[in-house]
Structures are given as structure tokens and as C-alpha cells.
Design a protein around this motif. Structure first.
Motif, PDB file in Angstrom:
ATOM      1  N   THR A 146       0.841  -1.191   0.000  1.00 16.11           N
ATOM      2  CA  THR A 146       0.000   0.000   0.000  1.00 16.11           C
ATOM      3  C   THR A 146       0.877   1.241   0.000  1.00 16.11           C
ATOM      4  O   THR A 146       2.015   1.219   0.480  1.00 16.11           O
ATOM      5  CB  THR A 146      -0.919   0.028   1.237  1.00 16.11           C
ATOM      6  OG1 THR A 146      -0.118  -0.008   2.421  1.00 16.11           O
ATOM      7  CG2 THR A 146      -1.871  -1.154   1.241  1.00 16.11           C
ATOM      8  N   GLN A 147       0.332   2.312  -0.540  1.00 14.80           N
ATOM      9  CA  GLN A 147       1.023   3.589  -0.546  1.00 14.80           C
ATOM     10  C   GLN A 147       0.310   4.567   0.358  1.00 14.80           C
ATOM     11  O   GLN A 147      -0.910   4.718   0.310  1.00 14.80           O
ATOM     12  CB  GLN A 147       1.092   4.173  -1.960  1.00 14.80           C
ATOM     13  CG  GLN A 147       1.861   5.500  -2.015  1.00 14.80           C
ATOM     14  CD  GLN A 147       1.903   6.108  -3.400  1.00 14.80           C
ATOM     15  OE1 GLN A 147       1.469   5.489  -4.368  1.00 14.80           O
ATOM     16  NE2 GLN A 147       2.409   7.326  -3.506  1.00 14.80           N
ATOM     17  N   SER A 148       1.070   5.232   1.217  1.00 13.08           N
ATOM     18  CA  SER A 148       0.545   6.287   2.078  1.00 13.08           C
ATOM     19  C   SER A 148       1.538   7.440   2.069  1.00 13.08           C
ATOM     20  O   SER A 148       2.658   7.305   2.577  1.00 13.08           O
ATOM     21  CB  SER A 148       0.340   5.777   3.511  1.00 13.08           C
ATOM     22  OG  SER A 148      -0.144   6.813   4.354  1.00 13.08           O
ATOM     23  N   GLY A 149       1.143   8.532   1.422  1.00 13.32           N
ATOM     24  CA  GLY A 149       2.043   9.659   1.325  1.00 13.32           C
ATOM     25  C   GLY A 149       3.303   9.299   0.564  1.00 13.32           C
ATOM     26  O   GLY A 149       3.248   8.839  -0.575  1.00 13.32           O
ATOM     27  N   LYS A 150       4.447   9.461   1.204  1.00 16.14           N
ATOM     28  CA  LYS A 150       5.726   9.215   0.556  1.00 16.14           C
ATOM     29  C   LYS A 150       6.330   7.876   0.952  1.00 16.14           C
ATOM     30  O   LYS A 150       7.545   7.675   0.865  1.00 16.14           O
ATOM     31  CB  LYS A 150       6.703  10.344   0.889  1.00 16.14           C
ATOM     32  CG  LYS A 150       6.265  11.705   0.336  1.00 16.14           C
ATOM     33  CD  LYS A 150       7.295  12.778   0.625  1.00 16.14           C
ATOM     34  CE  LYS A 150       6.851  14.122   0.032  1.00 16.14           C
ATOM     35  NZ  LYS A 150       7.863  15.189   0.296  1.00 16.14           N
ATOM     36  N   GLN A 151       5.473   6.937   1.352  1.00 13.40           N
ATOM     37  CA  GLN A 151       5.964   5.632   1.752  1.00 13.40           C
ATOM     38  C   GLN A 151       5.136   4.515   1.144  1.00 13.40           C
ATOM     39  O   GLN A 151       3.929   4.655   0.921  1.00 13.40           O
ATOM     40  CB  GLN A 151       5.931   5.479   3.282  1.00 13.40           C
ATOM     41  CG  GLN A 151       6.943   6.333   4.020  1.00 13.40           C
ATOM     42  CD  GLN A 151       6.942   6.040   5.501  1.00 13.40           C
ATOM     43  OE1 GLN A 151       5.907   5.758   6.097  1.00 13.40           O
ATOM     44  NE2 GLN A 151       8.119   6.099   6.128  1.00 13.40           N
ATOM     45  N   LEU A 152       5.796   3.398   0.871  1.00 17.28           N
ATOM     46  CA  LEU A 152       5.127   2.149   0.537  1.00 17.28           C
ATOM     47  C   LEU A 152       5.269   1.217   1.726  1.00 17.28           C
ATOM     48  O   LEU A 152       6.329   1.151   2.360  1.00 17.28           O
ATOM     49  CB  LEU A 152       5.767   1.488  -0.687  1.00 17.28           C
ATOM     50  CG  LEU A 152       5.498   2.093  -2.054  1.00 17.28           C
ATOM     51  CD1 LEU A 152       6.356   1.382  -3.101  1.00 17.28           C
ATOM     52  CD2 LEU A 152       4.026   1.972  -2.418  1.00 17.28           C
ATOM     53  N   THR A 153       4.197   0.509   2.043  1.00 14.52           N
ATOM     54  CA  THR A 153       4.239  -0.480   3.115  1.00 14.52           C
ATOM     55  C   THR A 153       3.954  -1.852   2.529  1.00 14.52           C
ATOM     56  O   THR A 153       2.982  -2.044   1.808  1.00 14.52           O
ATOM     57  CB  THR A 153       3.207  -0.163   4.213  1.00 14.52           C
ATOM     58  OG1 THR A 153       3.521   1.089   4.804  1.00 14.52           O
ATOM     59  CG2 THR A 153       3.215  -1.241   5.285  1.00 14.52           C
ATOM     60  N   VAL A 154       4.838  -2.788   2.812  1.00 10.64           N
ATOM     61  CA  VAL A 154       4.707  -4.171   2.350  1.00 10.64           C
ATOM     62  C   VAL A 154       4.437  -5.053   3.557  1.00 10.64           C
ATOM     63  O   VAL A 154       5.108  -4.939   4.584  1.00 10.64           O
ATOM     64  CB  VAL A 154       5.993  -4.639   1.635  1.00 10.64           C
ATOM     65  CG1 VAL A 154       5.942  -6.132   1.340  1.00 10.64           C
ATOM     66  CG2 VAL A 154       6.209  -3.840   0.357  1.00 10.64           C
ATOM     67  N   SER A 155       3.450  -5.923   3.434  1.00  9.32           N
ATOM     68  CA  SER A 155       3.128  -6.869   4.490  1.00  9.32           C
ATOM     69  C   SER A 155       3.109  -8.273   3.912  1.00  9.32           C
ATOM     70  O   SER A 155       2.454  -8.523   2.900  1.00  9.32           O
ATOM     71  CB  SER A 155       1.761  -6.540   5.112  1.00  9.32           C
ATOM     72  OG  SER A 155       1.434  -7.474   6.131  1.00  9.32           O
ATOM     73  N   VAL A 156       3.833  -9.185   4.550  1.00 14.81           N
ATOM     74  CA  VAL A 156       3.910 -10.580   4.124  1.00 14.81           C
ATOM     75  C   VAL A 156       3.387 -11.447   5.260  1.00 14.81           C
ATOM     76  O   VAL A 156       3.852 -11.335   6.400  1.00 14.81           O
ATOM     77  CB  VAL A 156       5.356 -10.983   3.769  1.00 14.81           C
ATOM     78  CG1 VAL A 156       5.414 -12.450   3.350  1.00 14.81           C
ATOM     79  CG2 VAL A 156       5.903 -10.092   2.665  1.00 14.81           C
ATOM     80  N   VAL A 219       9.039   1.433   2.879  1.00 13.83           N
ATOM     81  CA  VAL A 219      10.038   1.823   1.890  1.00 13.83           C
ATOM     82  C   VAL A 219       9.743   3.251   1.440  1.00 13.83           C
ATOM     83  O   VAL A 219       8.619   3.539   1.008  1.00 13.83           O
ATOM     84  CB  VAL A 219       9.988   0.880   0.666  1.00 13.83           C
ATOM     85  CG1 VAL A 219      11.074   1.242  -0.328  1.00 13.83           C
ATOM     86  CG2 VAL A 219      10.093  -0.577   1.097  1.00 13.83           C
ATOM     87  N   PRO A 220      10.683   4.161   1.539  1.00  9.07           N
ATOM     88  CA  PRO A 220      10.457   5.510   1.006  1.00  9.07           C
ATOM     89  C   PRO A 220      10.131   5.429  -0.484  1.00  9.07           C
ATOM     90  O   PRO A 220      10.782   4.704  -1.236  1.00  9.07           O
ATOM     91  CB  PRO A 220      11.802   6.211   1.247  1.00  9.07           C
ATOM     92  CG  PRO A 220      12.443   5.443   2.356  1.00  9.07           C
ATOM     93  CD  PRO A 220      12.022   4.020   2.153  1.00  9.07           C
ATOM     94  N   ILE A 221       9.132   6.175  -0.912  1.00 11.31           N
ATOM     95  CA  ILE A 221       8.687   6.098  -2.293  1.00 11.31           C
ATOM     96  C   ILE A 221       9.793   6.508  -3.259  1.00 11.31           C
ATOM     97  O   ILE A 221       9.855   6.008  -4.393  1.00 11.31           O
ATOM     98  CB  ILE A 221       7.423   6.968  -2.506  1.00 11.31           C
ATOM     99  CG1 ILE A 221       6.736   6.610  -3.829  1.00 11.31           C
ATOM    100  CG2 ILE A 221       7.757   8.441  -2.433  1.00 11.31           C
ATOM    101  CD1 ILE A 221       6.093   5.257  -3.829  1.00 11.31           C
ATOM    102  N   ASP A 222      10.715   7.365  -2.808  1.00  7.28           N
ATOM    103  CA  ASP A 222      11.785   7.784  -3.722  1.00  7.28           C
ATOM    104  C   ASP A 222      12.812   6.686  -3.964  1.00  7.28           C
ATOM    105  O   ASP A 222      13.676   6.822  -4.835  1.00  7.28           O
ATOM    106  CB  ASP A 222      12.452   9.065  -3.236  1.00  7.28           C
ATOM    107  CG  ASP A 222      13.104   8.939  -1.862  1.00  7.28           C
ATOM    108  OD1 ASP A 222      13.158   7.809  -1.320  1.00  7.28           O
ATOM    109  OD2 ASP A 222      13.557   9.966  -1.318  1.00  7.28           O
TER     110      ASP A 222
END
Length: 256
Positions: A146-156, A219-222
Motif C-alpha cells: 500500500t502507498q501512504s504519502g511518501k511511503q510504501l508499506t509491504v506486508s507478508v 520503503v520511502p517512495i523515492d
């Protein structure tokens, strides 16, 4: 087109990426896809355009995560592939080494990290999807991104098999994706053609290891976004970058 390739194995890209709790969920990726299809293709290969077209069709199927990985070993034929990456050539060779064969060619589709078929044969791709899904553990791990603002979050998620926890080793990677890239080819076997390449991988980033337990990473989106990148794929794969095994789970999301 077939070739025996040499060179360094798939290199690892990593960053300062910490484990954390899942943050606000925005535009979640499609859950539980049935297959990851990697196409090794080349702008200099006259046999590849039909396979590139099939990738465009597969990219529309939410149950399939389709990725184009242009290779560089045909560049000497008169046209330097503008999307090629030597890491993709190394990855293709690593798959061949793990299978124990010498089958490295274009267009080659790798299905769920296990089977390989001619990428221009849609029926063979579908048959391989069905066959690989019967293998133990293939695409069995729920993954979200998922993306929130300037970050991506990965869940496994954790492995469904309690016995696998602590005894399984896999890696979690994010691919930067350009959904559609039209290229006008000036020389070589496809000279004069304009071909659109779909879900082209533009960068690879290892974000962590997976041992069968649940985990999450931000993960920072950049670290993912660059010019022309408008989507991302995350996958969990058995083995390692230079010894890739079956795909255990994956997710795809558009970036905004």
C-alpha cells in the motif's frame, strides 16, 4: 532467439529499510494473484513482438502479475535495447542454472519462478500457470503493498505450514514498473517498428528476507519511483537473487 549467457549473477540492491507496523491503507494491491509471469524480451529480437503483445493482455488480468524484463545480450545485432538491464540477463541465466538446463532464449516466459515456456505462446503460459500452482507453496503466501504519502508499506503473511516457519528462506523484492513504454526501433531485426512494452521493470530493490514468519516493511517512495515509473510489484521468492526458486507470493499496485 537462443544464447548461452555468462556474467555476474543477479546483484542485490538494498537500502536502509526498517521493519514496522502497517500504516494507513490506501489503494491496496489486488490480493492473492495466481501467477507471476516474467518475460525476457529484447527490442532486437524479431520473435519477441508477439510475446510483448501477450504481456499487454496479461497486464490487464488482475489475477496475473506480468513483468517485462528486457535483456541486453542481443545488443550486438545492430540495435541497443533502450530498456535492457544486465541484471535481467543475469536473472534469466540464474533461473536456467537452478533448473539445470541451458535454456536461455527470447522470448522466454518464466512462470511462478518454476516453469519456462516460449513467451509468444499464450496457451503454454496458461498451461504453465495451472501446472505450477499445483506445486507445494507456490503463490500461497498473502502479500499486500500500500502507498501512504511518501511511503510504501509491504506486508507478508506467515507461512500456512507451521513446520515451514524458521526452516524457509526467501527474499522480498520490489520492482519499479512502467506500465506502458512505446519504443520506435531504428535498426536491427525490428527496424521501422513501434512496439509497446508493458509492465517494464525499471529497477529492483531487495527490502528484506523472509523465514516463514509474518513481517512488514516500509520503503520511502523515492527508493522506488523514477521518471516514467507509475506502478510497483512486490514479490516473495524462495531462495535468493542469484539462486531464484518458486514464487511464494506477490502484489501489484499503481503509484500516485
Amino acid at each position: 532467439m537462443r544464447v548461452m549467457t555468462t556474467g555476474n549473477m543477479f546483484s542485490r540492491w538494498s537500502g536502509a529499510l526498517g521493519i514496522c507496523a502497517i500504516v494507513a491503507i490506501i489503494r491496496p494491491a489486488h490480493a492473492d494473484p495466481r501467477a507471476v509471469v516474467e518475460l525476457f524480451t529484447s527490442q532486437g529480437c524479431s520473435s519477441c513482438p508477439p510475446a510483448d503483445k501477450i504481456m499487454g493482455e496479461l497486464a490487464k488480468d488482475p489475477s496475473v502479475i506480468a513483468m517485462s524484463m528486457p535483456i541486453d545480450y542481443w545488443d550486438y545485432l545492430g540495435w541497443k535495447d533502450t530498456l535492457a538491464d544486465s541484471r535481467f540477463s543475469a536473472r534469466q541465466k540464474a533461473y536456467s542454472k537452478m533448473r539445470g538446463d541451458r535454456e536461455v532464449y527470447t522470448p522466454q516466459a518464466i512462470i511462478n519462478g518454476s516453469a519456462h515456456v516460449i513467451g509468444s505462446e499464450r496457451g503454454s503460459i496458461e498451461d504453465a500457470i495451472d501446472a505450477t500452482r499445483k506445486e507445494n507453496g507456490v503463490m500461497s503466501i498473502p502479500v499486500t503493498m500500500t502507498q501512504s504519502g511518501k511511503q510504501l508499506t509491504v506486508s507478508v503473511a506467515a507461512s500456512k505450514s507451521a513446520a515451514a516457519s524458521g526452516g524457509t528462506h526467501g527474499e522480498v523484492w520490489i520492482c519499479s514498473i512502467s506500465k506502458a513504454v512505446p519504443i520506435s526501433i531504428g535498426r536491427g531485426e525490428n527496424r521501422g517498428k513501434e512496439i509497446t512494452y508493458y509492465n517494464v521493470v525499471r529497477n529492483l530493490l531487495k527490502i528484506g528476507d523472509w523465514n516463514g514468519d509474518s513481517g512488514s516493511w516500509t520503503v520511502p517512495i523515492d527508493k522506488v519511483a523514477r521518471e516514467g515509473v507509475d506502478a510497483a510489484v512486490v514479490y516473495v521468492q524462495d531462495g535468493s537473487g542469484d539462486k531464484p526458486g518458486p514464487m511464494l507470493g506477490a502484489a501489484y499496485t499503481s503509484l500516485h
